[in-house]
Design an enzyme around this catalytic site. Structure first.
Site, PDB file in Angstrom:
ATOM      1  N   ASP A  12      77.945 -54.084 -52.711  1.00 47.88           N
ATOM      2  CA  ASP A  12      77.236 -53.095 -51.900  1.00 47.88           C
ATOM      3  C   ASP A  12      77.224 -51.762 -52.631  1.00 47.88           C
ATOM      4  O   ASP A  12      77.931 -50.804 -52.272  1.00 47.88           O
ATOM      5  CB  ASP A  12      77.895 -52.970 -50.526  1.00 47.88           C
ATOM      6  CG  ASP A  12      77.741 -54.241 -49.709  1.00 47.88           C
ATOM      7  OD1 ASP A  12      76.711 -54.930 -49.876  1.00 47.88           O
ATOM      8  OD2 ASP A  12      78.645 -54.559 -48.914  1.00 47.88           O
ATOM      9  N   LYS A  63      68.343 -61.178 -44.825  1.00 44.97           N
ATOM     10  CA  LYS A  63      68.177 -61.072 -43.367  1.00 44.97           C
ATOM     11  C   LYS A  63      66.686 -61.122 -42.987  1.00 44.97           C
ATOM     12  O   LYS A  63      66.174 -60.276 -42.248  1.00 44.97           O
ATOM     13  CB  LYS A  63      68.826 -59.799 -42.833  1.00 44.97           C
ATOM     14  CG  LYS A  63      70.322 -59.702 -43.111  1.00 44.97           C
ATOM     15  CD  LYS A  63      70.891 -58.404 -42.550  1.00 44.97           C
ATOM     16  CE  LYS A  63      72.403 -58.318 -42.727  1.00 44.97           C
ATOM     17  NZ  LYS A  63      72.787 -58.147 -44.139  1.00 44.97           N
ATOM     18  N   LEU A  64      66.004 -62.136 -43.447  1.00 44.31           N
ATOM     19  CA  LEU A  64      64.556 -62.229 -43.276  1.00 44.31           C
ATOM     20  C   LEU A  64      64.171 -62.335 -41.801  1.00 44.31           C
ATOM     21  O   LEU A  64      64.680 -63.167 -41.059  1.00 44.31           O
ATOM     22  CB  LEU A  64      64.023 -63.439 -44.041  1.00 44.31           C
ATOM     23  CG  LEU A  64      64.187 -63.372 -45.565  1.00 44.31           C
ATOM     24  CD1 LEU A  64      63.921 -64.728 -46.194  1.00 44.31           C
ATOM     25  CD2 LEU A  64      63.275 -62.305 -46.156  1.00 44.31           C
ATOM     26  N   ASN A  69      55.016 -67.318 -42.514  1.00 45.24           N
ATOM     27  CA  ASN A  69      54.432 -67.430 -43.847  1.00 45.24           C
ATOM     28  C   ASN A  69      55.097 -66.473 -44.829  1.00 45.24           C
ATOM     29  O   ASN A  69      55.374 -66.837 -45.985  1.00 45.24           O
ATOM     30  CB  ASN A  69      52.927 -67.153 -43.784  1.00 45.24           C
ATOM     31  CG  ASN A  69      52.231 -67.442 -45.099  1.00 45.24           C
ATOM     32  OD1 ASN A  69      52.290 -68.558 -45.621  1.00 45.24           O
ATOM     33  ND2 ASN A  69      51.567 -66.433 -45.651  1.00 45.24           N
ATOM     34  N   GLY A 209      84.279 -56.986 -49.409  1.00 44.44           N
ATOM     35  CA  GLY A 209      83.645 -55.874 -50.106  1.00 44.44           C
ATOM     36  C   GLY A 209      84.628 -54.862 -50.632  1.00 44.44           C
ATOM     37  O   GLY A 209      85.269 -55.056 -51.661  1.00 44.44           O
TER      38      GLY A 209
END
Length: 236
Positions: A12, A63-64, A69, A209
């Protein structure tokens, strides 16, 4: 589970130089890295290609959440990069998740993971967007939806790992961000847990992280966490 793959290091960072410095310091000690929206936006896909070319596995945390499509196109692009995992929002519904799974079929090494409820969210946050149920109930509801859509696994906080493992069975991938060490602040994570607790409850991977990337000696910190996981780690 190979312990060198069970811990995913979250890069990150805001630039390639800082991210590469962590990778260089960890060397062969780490095989798996998470690249999220900040680093991908700053560096573009070239750094992901570089990691893959170096023999590293990449968890591309996109994180779509788009029309099916567009999601399918992004997953195909992720597969072309050679990444091992890509995330899609379970709250996008079956259509989005199914499109992602279908797009990944040409890339056998690519697993589509459904993000359930981000680790910064609380019951009150869910109520703000019209979800009356508590966080765990929403996580499990979305996990069932993801399973039906064909996703390879889910992303959830350490708090939900045990019920998720009971629900999804032994083959599902369960990746847990939001892990912190006992003496650390949970920062922005509202539902944190330790790496050891997450693995004991059934997590297949933990995302770590700052505990490593901000440590004076990142490799030493990684070894400590890995040693702590070893007694509770069983093959999956």
């Amino acid at each position: 589970m190979d312990p060198t793959r069970q811990i995913i290091i979250a890069l990150d960072h805001a630039n390639r130089q800082d991210a590469q410095a962590v990778v260089d310091r960890l060397g062969d000690g780490c095989r798996f890295y998470k690249v999220g929206l900040e680093l991908l936006t700053a560096t573009g896909p070239e750094f992901v290609r570089h990691l893959v070319a170096q023999g590293k596995e990449v968890f591309l945390d996109l994180k779509l959440f788009e029309i099916p499509n567009s999601v399918a196109g992004a997953v195909r692009a992720a597969g072309e990069l050679g990444v091992s995992m890509v995330t899609v929002h379970a709250m996008g519904g079956t259509g989005i998740m199914s499109a992602a799974v279908d797009a990944a079929r040409d890339h056998p090494g690519l697993r589509v993971l459904a993000l359930t409820v981000v680790t910064s969210m609380t019951d009150a946050d869910l109520a703000d967007i019209g979800v009356p149920d508590p966080t765990e109930a929403q996580v499990l509801r979305l996990a069932r939806l993801a399973e039906r859509a064909g996703c390879h696994g889910v992303i959830a906080s350490p708090r939900e790992v045990a019920p998720l493992r009971a629900l999804l069975g032994s083959d599902a991938v369960i990746v847990t961000p939001g892990v912190t060490l006992p003496d650390e602040s949970p920062a922005e994570h509202a539902r944190p847990g330790t790496p050891r607790a997450a693995v004991t409850d059934g997590a297949s991977h933990v995302v770590v992280g700052r505990s490593i990337t901000r440590a004076p000696d990142p490799l030493c910190a990684l070894r400590r966490i890995r040693a702590d996981l070893s007694p509770t780690t069983t093959p999956r």
